[in-house]
Scaffold this motif. Structure first.
Motif, PDB file in Angstrom:
ATOM      1  N   ALA A  50       1.966   0.998   6.003  1.00 18.61           N
ATOM      2  CA  ALA A  50       2.286   2.044   6.967  1.00 18.61           C
ATOM      3  C   ALA A  50       2.371   1.500   8.382  1.00 18.61           C
ATOM      4  CB  ALA A  50       1.237   3.158   6.893  1.00 18.61           C
ATOM      5  N   ALA A  86       3.341   6.932   6.354  1.00 17.09           N
ATOM      6  CA  ALA A  86       4.483   6.414   5.605  1.00 17.09           C
ATOM      7  C   ALA A  86       5.794   6.933   6.180  1.00 17.09           C
ATOM      8  CB  ALA A  86       4.359   6.788   4.131  1.00 17.09           C
ATOM      9  N   VAL A 137       3.428   6.611  -0.465  1.00 16.27           N
ATOM     10  CA  VAL A 137       4.208   5.376  -0.317  1.00 16.27           C
ATOM     11  C   VAL A 137       5.653   5.578  -0.758  1.00 16.27           C
ATOM     12  CG1 VAL A 137       4.434   3.025  -1.238  1.00 16.27           C
ATOM     13  CG2 VAL A 137       2.230   3.839  -0.429  1.00 16.27           C
ATOM     14  N   TRP A 171       8.575   5.506   1.699  1.00 18.59           N
ATOM     15  CA  TRP A 171       9.169   4.266   2.213  1.00 18.59           C
ATOM     16  C   TRP A 171      10.507   3.972   1.560  1.00 18.59           C
ATOM     17  CZ3 TRP A 171       7.863   1.123   6.164  1.00 18.59           C
ATOM     18  CH2 TRP A 171       6.629   1.347   6.765  1.00 18.59           C
TER      19      TRP A 171
END
Length: 835
Positions: free
Chosen positions: A273, A457, A825, A828
């Motif tokens: 992050a 994120a 996550v 991303w």
């Protein structure tokens, strides 16, 4: 050197010519008091020479305060954040302390006249954490050490778990009494020997965290975990020594292994992050080649820290080097890679007079630059500071989750005691494992990490795509916005208008009109001002009257300006003649409701077409001159000082092109159910075609900043949650009052300060990226909170009723934390397509 503090001290001693200090010293220096070794070295951070590298002035209105970004080691959950913030806020002289769990950074603001920075760092150490001014290179070394330590503990726990599970397997698979007592005892003693290093070494982070939380009287997630591990290990040791009761060595080793594994993966997710921000922090070089005073470009240089550069210094940028600070080229020509800042991969040519932002990569020939801003005020530093400001703000969702997590752990401890007492009455043999399962199965970490992990994120992914979120509430507000208000010039249009025609009054030469207008607009970054300046430069080289125009105005006595309206000044010619001129809208020039200038249109050389009603119009008028040289004020049209009507000198027609991506952005937002509006200071004939082309039905024209503000507040009064998208000085008041605001590429400094997010590229596609990513992020946050809540509501009662054995409780807790981190996550790799 063991640390940055020792290195700084050694460099200072040697730089002062005192290196003989080490040659003649034969014993450690005496001390006046016993100071812990780990705190004694913090005093170096109070030295001005050291602070200039990482300490900056506080933001208005706290400019007298100092601000620093700290790297904090040892953060585990929301309780750690609360503990540090509370400890620092209680110190007199601290005005703000914000800790971000996802990025493991803290932003601290304090009054240096009341408390020293070393005292604040020491206070963080006193509550059980390690902190130092953030340096991305030292941070990478710390990350490597932390990673190795976690992996070592994880390895020991995994090895112990596998061996202990092998010794526990016979008891699980054999019938009662099938294993002789001597062999059963041997298996228990072997399990104890293998579990002890897991308990003493691998589980140490949980014990340290629990001790810290208990000292602060605020139980965090480490407290129930530590109690469960200690209770299971103590009961197993007792049973091994006495030969009576159950042992839980396999559960203990599995607890520690699974929880360490979950913690390691969460830590990796948090590191990812902050990786985008770290990339920006490392972009600018630490040291630069400064030309010595009096040296010619390419001459003698000296190597100095970039932090010591002052405005006006000249530096050399070699081929392949990044520019350390914002600077202007004074010698040479080169091509520059701006991909780090704008995402544009194709190098652009820059010549003498062009400005290079800090972080730009010199991809061509060496050039000489003059520093425009100090390192702390450069483009890169500003981006980093705005990103940190976003990380330190906590949106409402995160604040609510933190409040729930605070009481969650305390309630859990009480519940575990109640469960232990209840089962002790019915089945004492099962009371302890069930109580342990209740303690371990809960997952306060999932609650406290649900929002920060997703926000970190999302902001990190946006930053990689060159969209900077500058305030923490922006993601949540963008996801909830119902209406979007666009500015026109520079936002929906390209912001590079050109002068297509000039209407001249009788007796006024084109060169003179252009020169007067350009003088009035000197220093302005407004697109219209830059268009007039370009037209004047082009005309200067083609018109024979340029010589007379150059002599027409030798100086400016006074300048006044009204954002969104125009500018005025008194120009003084070489012979002393003064002219009070105004340039801007019809209202500003006192021409509202009056016909345009008489005379034919003077079509500019190279204009794309004949003037038409959709062109923007800028008026140039002359007001009655001040009666004396002492009176240099500029009278307002219609005021008592201006009894005569202003004389219209020229009318400039300017034309701007619609951005090619504007239609795509507007269509996508409309398809997502967002209501669209357009507010412009331009006249209605210029605004109407843009609105019609984009399908925006609700628009206003000829609006001052106050008019725009009142119009937007009307939308808010009807329940709208407004996103303002703009780029100019006159947009700043509206952006500050909107629910959330976005400054697009090329925005003025004031618009960027007022905005909640900034699109760093020249495209406005980043606005769609912001809205879609924010909505996706809010969905992920809701999913995480729903999962964490549902899991705890199901798992805790199941464990209390005896349906969840301790090993399954550890697996459930680890899996819950990993699911929350993994779901965050995903932001991303997600790429927006539509809202």
């Amino acid at each position: 050197m063991c640390c940055a503090g020792c290195a700084a001290v050694a460099e200072t001693i040697v730089a002062a010519g005192l290196d003989d200090y080490y040659r003649h010293r034969n014993a450690p220096a005496g001390t006046a008091a016993a100071i812990p070794a780990e705190l004694a070295g913090l005093a170096i951070y109070d030295e001005p020479e050291v602070q200039e590298r990482f300490v900056r002035d506080g933001p208005p209105p706290e400019v007298a305060c100092r601000e620093v970004t700290l790297a904090v080691d040892g953060l585990r959950c929301g309780a750690c954040v609360w503990l540090i913030e509370r400890a620092l806020s209680a110190v007199p002289g601290v005005t703000a302390a914000h800790v971000n769990l996802a990025t493991e950074r803290a932003v601290l603001r304090w009054d240096p006249g009341r408390v020293a920075l070393s005292r604040l760092l020491g206070r963080i150490h006193e509550v059980g954490f390690a902190a130092a001014p953030f340096d991305v290179r030292l941070r990478e070394a710390t990350i490597a050490r932390t990673s190795r330590a976690l992996l070592r503990r994880l390895f020991v726990a995994g090895l112990g778990m596998m061996q202990v599970m092998m010794y526990a397997l016979p008891e699980y698979t054999s019938a009662p009494g099938e294993i002789e007592d001597q062999y059963a005892g041997l298996l228990r003693w072997a399990s104890l020997a293998l579990t002890t290093p897991v308990f003493l070494y691998s589980a140490q982070p949980f014990f340290m965290g629990a001790a810290r939380d208990l000292r602060a009287l605020r139980p965090g997630m480490d407290v129930p975990v530590a109690i469960g591990i200690v209770a299971a290990f103590a009961a197993s040791v007792w049973a091994t020594f006495t030969g009576r009761g159950e042992v839980y060595f396999d559960s203990v080793t599995m607890f520690v292994f699974l929880l360490l594994g979950a913690r390691y993966l969460e830590w990796v997710a948090r590191r990812r992050a902050s990786r985008a921000l770290d990339a920006i922090a490392t972009a600018a070089p630490d040291r630069v080649q400064r030309l010595v005073p009096g040296a010619e470009p390419g001459g003698e240089t000296e190597t100095i820290p970039a932090a010591r550069l002052a405005v006006g210094d000249r530096i050399e940028a070699a081929s392949g080097e990044r520019v350390a600070v914002d600077a202007v080229i004074v010698a040479g020509q080169t091509s520059v890679d701006l991909s780090l800042l704008t995402g544009e991969l194709v190098p652009v040519v820059r010549r003498v007079g062009d400005v290079l932002p800090g972080g730009a990569l010199n991809a061509g020939a060496p050039v000489t630059l003059r520093v425009l801003r100090a390192a702390s005020e450069s483009t890169l530093s500003t981006i980093e500071r705005l990103a940190e400001r976003s990380a330190q703000d906590k949106p409402r969702l995160a604040q609510g989750a933190d409040r729930v997590a605070v009481w969650f752990v305390a309630a859990l401890l009480v519940l575990a005691l109640v469960v232990l007492a209840a089962w002790w009455q019915f089945d004492p043999a099962r009371a302890l494992p069930i109580a342990i399962a209740v303690l371990v199965v809960s997952c306060p970490c999932a609650l406290s990490m649900a929002t920060p992990a997703a926000l970190a994120a999302a902001t990190g992914a946006l930053l990689q795509r060159h969209v900077l979120v500058t305030r923490g509430h922006a993601i949540e507000a963008l996801a909830r916005c119902t209406d979007v208000v666009f500015d026109k010039t520079g936002t929906l249009t390209e912001g590079s208008p050109s002068v297509v025609a000039i209407h001249l009054a009788a007796g006024v030469e084109r060169a003179l009109a252009l020169h007067w207008a350009a003088r009035l607009e000197e220093g302005s970054t407004h697109p219209f001002a830059q268009a007039i300046a370009r037209a004047e430069r082009e005309d200067r080289g083609t018109d024979s009257a340029s010589g007379r125009a150059a002599a027409a105005a030798a100086g400016i006595l006074e300048r006044v300006a009204e954002p969104g309206a125009g500018v005025g000044a008194t120009l003084v010619a070489g012979d002393g003649t003064r002219r009070a001129l105004r340039l801007g809208s019809a209202r500003w020039c006192g021409l509202e409701g009056k016909p345009p200038a008489a005379g034919a249109a003077d079509i500019m050389h190279g204009s794309p077409a004949q003037p038409n009603s959709a062109d923007s119009t800028v008026f140039l008028v002359e007001l009655p001159a001040p009666p004396s040289e002492a009176d240099v004020g500029i009278p307002l049209p219609g005021s008592p000082e201006c009894a005569e009507a202003p004389r219209l000198l020229a009318t400039f027609a300017l034309r701007d092109r619609l951005r090619p991506e504007a239609q795509r952005l507007v269509t996508a937002l409309a398809d997502a159910g967002v209501r669209l509006h357009l507010a412009s200071g331009d006249h209605a004939k210029a605004v109407a075609p843009v609105a019609a082309a984009l399908g925006i039905d609700d628009w206003i024209a000829a609006a001052s900043p106050a008019d725009k503000l009142a119009w937007m507040q009307g939308l808010q009064a009807r329940g709208a949650r407004v996103l303002m998208v703009g780029d100019g000085v006159n947009d700043a008041p509206v952006m500050a009052a909107a629910d959330v605001s976005v400054a697009v590429g090329g925005a003025t400094a004031l618009a960027r300060v007022a905005a909640d997010a900034i699109v760093l590229t020249d495209s406005i596609d980043g606005v769609l990226d912001l809205v879609t990513t924010s909505r996706r992020c809010l969905r992920v946050v809701r999913q995480n909170l729903a999962w964490a809540t549902t899991y705890n509501l199901v798992a805790i009662p199941a464990a209390a009723l005896g349906f969840v054995p301790p090993w399954l409780a550890a697996l459930g807790m680890a899996g819950s934390s990993l699911l929350v981190a993994g779901n965050a996550v995903r932001l991303w790799s997600w790429r927006p397509s539509t809202c």
